[in-house]
Design a protein around this motif. Sequence first.
Motif, mmCIF file in Angstrom:
data_model
loop_
_atom_site.group_PDB
_atom_site.id
_atom_site.type_symbol
_atom_site.label_atom_id
_atom_site.label_comp_id
_atom_site.label_asym_id
_atom_site.label_seq_id
_atom_site.Cartn_x
_atom_site.Cartn_y
_atom_site.Cartn_z
ATOM 1 N N ARG A 147 -35.862 59.545 -42.396
ATOM 2 C CA ARG A 147 -34.677 60.126 -43.040
ATOM 3 C C ARG A 147 -33.965 61.106 -42.099
ATOM 4 N N LEU A 148 -34.746 61.911 -41.373
ATOM 5 C CA LEU A 148 -34.177 62.863 -40.418
ATOM 6 C C LEU A 148 -33.444 62.126 -39.301
ATOM 7 N N MET A 149 -34.035 61.037 -38.786
ATOM 8 C CA MET A 149 -33.385 60.238 -37.742
ATOM 9 C C MET A 149 -32.084 59.623 -38.270
ATOM 10 N N GLN A 150 -32.090 59.142 -39.510
ATOM 11 C CA GLN A 150 -30.885 58.555 -40.100
ATOM 12 C C GLN A 150 -29.789 59.602 -40.243
ATOM 13 N N LEU A 151 -30.155 60.799 -40.638
ATOM 14 C CA LEU A 151 -29.178 61.878 -40.775
ATOM 15 C C LEU A 151 -28.595 62.270 -39.419
ATOM 16 N N LYS A 152 -29.436 62.347 -38.381
ATOM 17 C CA LYS A 152 -28.959 62.664 -37.034
ATOM 18 C C LYS A 152 -27.989 61.582 -36.546
ATOM 19 N N ASP A 153 -28.316 60.312 -36.818
ATOM 20 C CA ASP A 153 -27.428 59.207 -36.434
ATOM 21 C C ASP A 153 -26.087 59.316 -37.161
ATOM 22 N N ALA A 154 -26.129 59.656 -38.439
ATOM 23 C CA ALA A 154 -24.899 59.783 -39.231
ATOM 24 C C ALA A 154 -24.030 60.925 -38.708
ATOM 25 N N VAL A 155 -24.654 62.046 -38.346
ATOM 26 C CA VAL A 155 -23.907 63.190 -37.792
ATOM 27 C C VAL A 155 -23.272 62.793 -36.464
ATOM 28 N N SER A 156 -24.024 62.091 -35.613
ATOM 29 C CA SER A 156 -23.510 61.642 -34.313
ATOM 30 C C SER A 156 -22.336 60.678 -34.506
ATOM 31 N N GLU A 157 -22.470 59.716 -35.416
ATOM 32 C CA GLU A 157 -21.383 58.766 -35.681
ATOM 33 C C GLU A 157 -20.151 59.493 -36.220
ATOM 34 N N ASN A 158 -20.366 60.433 -37.115
ATOM 35 C CA ASN A 158 -19.258 61.202 -37.690
ATOM 36 C C ASN A 158 -18.497 61.946 -36.587
ATOM 37 N N LYS A 159 -19.220 62.555 -35.653
ATOM 38 C CA LYS A 159 -18.588 63.285 -34.547
ATOM 39 C C LYS A 159 -17.759 62.341 -33.678
ATOM 40 N N ARG A 160 -18.330 61.167 -33.324
ATOM 41 C CA ARG A 160 -17.612 60.178 -32.509
ATOM 42 C C ARG A 160 -16.342 59.706 -33.208
ATOM 43 N N LEU A 161 -16.452 59.416 -34.507
ATOM 44 C CA LEU A 161 -15.295 58.923 -35.255
ATOM 45 C C LEU A 161 -14.225 60.000 -35.396
ATOM 46 N N GLN A 162 -14.631 61.253 -35.549
ATOM 47 C CA GLN A 162 -13.658 62.353 -35.617
ATOM 48 C C GLN A 162 -12.907 62.485 -34.291
ATOM 49 N N GLN A 163 -13.615 62.354 -33.151
ATOM 50 C CA GLN A 163 -12.974 62.415 -31.840
ATOM 51 C C GLN A 163 -11.973 61.274 -31.676
ATOM 52 N N LEU A 164 -12.368 60.080 -32.106
ATOM 53 C CA LEU A 164 -11.495 58.919 -32.002
ATOM 54 C C LEU A 164 -10.266 59.071 -32.899
ATOM 55 N N LEU A 165 -10.469 59.555 -34.119
ATOM 56 C CA LEU A 165 -9.355 59.778 -35.040
ATOM 57 C C LEU A 165 -8.390 60.817 -34.472
ATOM 58 N N SER A 166 -8.936 61.877 -33.896
ATOM 59 C CA SER A 166 -8.105 62.914 -33.290
ATOM 60 C C SER A 166 -7.271 62.329 -32.145
ATOM 61 N N LEU A 167 -7.908 61.511 -31.285
ATOM 62 C CA LEU A 167 -7.197 60.868 -30.174
ATOM 63 C C LEU A 167 -6.107 59.948 -30.709
ATOM 64 N N LYS A 168 -6.419 59.188 -31.749
ATOM 65 C CA LYS A 168 -5.450 58.265 -32.340
ATOM 66 C C LYS A 168 -4.253 59.032 -32.886
ATOM 67 N N GLN A 169 -4.496 60.159 -33.543
ATOM 68 C CA GLN A 169 -3.411 60.948 -34.131
ATOM 69 C C GLN A 169 -2.563 61.633 -33.063
ATOM 70 N N GLN A 170 -3.189 62.031 -31.934
ATOM 71 C CA GLN A 170 -2.471 62.716 -30.859
ATOM 72 C C GLN A 170 -1.739 61.746 -29.927
ATOM 73 N N SER A 171 -2.135 60.479 -29.962
ATOM 74 C CA SER A 171 -1.604 59.501 -29.020
ATOM 75 C C SER A 171 -0.127 59.212 -29.264
ATOM 76 N N GLN A 172 0.612 59.129 -28.156
ATOM 77 C CA GLN A 172 2.017 58.732 -28.261
ATOM 78 C C GLN A 172 2.141 57.212 -28.254
ATOM 79 N N PHE A 173 1.013 56.519 -28.145
ATOM 80 C CA PHE A 173 0.989 55.066 -28.093
ATOM 81 C C PHE A 173 0.597 54.510 -29.458
ATOM 82 N N SER A 174 0.919 53.249 -29.663
ATOM 83 C CA SER A 174 0.451 52.535 -30.842
ATOM 84 C C SER A 174 -0.947 52.018 -30.504
ATOM 85 N N VAL A 175 -1.938 52.397 -31.285
ATOM 86 C CA VAL A 175 -3.324 52.032 -30.986
ATOM 87 C C VAL A 175 -4.000 51.397 -32.193
ATOM 88 N N ARG A 176 -5.035 50.603 -31.918
ATOM 89 C CA ARG A 176 -5.882 50.012 -32.951
ATOM 90 C C ARG A 176 -7.313 50.431 -32.655
#
Length: 186
Positions: free
Chosen positions: A5-34
């Motif tokens: 359970r602890l490993m699953q929670l650590k994985d979820a926190v890591s994924e959440n951080k990566r997705l937040q970084q990607l979302l931030s980049l997508k929102q800041q980008s002057q390009f159309s991205v997928r």
Amino acid sequence: SLKLRLMQLKDAVSENKRLQQLLSLKQQSQFSVRAARVTGSDVSNFKRTLLIDRGKHNGIRKGDPVIGAEGMIGMVMDTGVSMSRIILISDPDFSMAAKDRRSRAIGIIAGSLEGGCVFKYLTPDDDILLGDEIVSRGGNSRFPSDIPIGTVISLSKDTTGLNMVAAVKPKVKLRALEEVLVIVND
């Protein structure tokens, strides 16, 4: 078990951080991205490619640049209806126009057999230093300007002895990618 359970929670926190970084980049980008999820990879000695879960149906086309939160990843080399293959900047068959962010020296960044990149076609007069950041050149290519590629880690003469070559460590951890952004031309 508690350890699982602890490993699953650590994985979820890591994924959440990566997705937040990607979302931030997508929102800041002057390009159309997928945004796309990496579904597979081939990182043998000679080929370095990824499979992603987006394709023609999502507006992805051959040649589209692929980036991550830290910088350049590669470009789309093949596309199907709902998946695409990405050639990584470290693949020996990859090359693109690049420049030194500090000195503005222009050259070509290419993948190397060792798994990193080389910045080549530099004259002895080009002002390249260890630690310099190499970025995309932009201009008339489909790659936008000033996307980080990597850092110069060594300098040497090329095989002709006439030009300089810089070994470049990619900014993005190419073997640990789970999500990417594809820059599309709408």
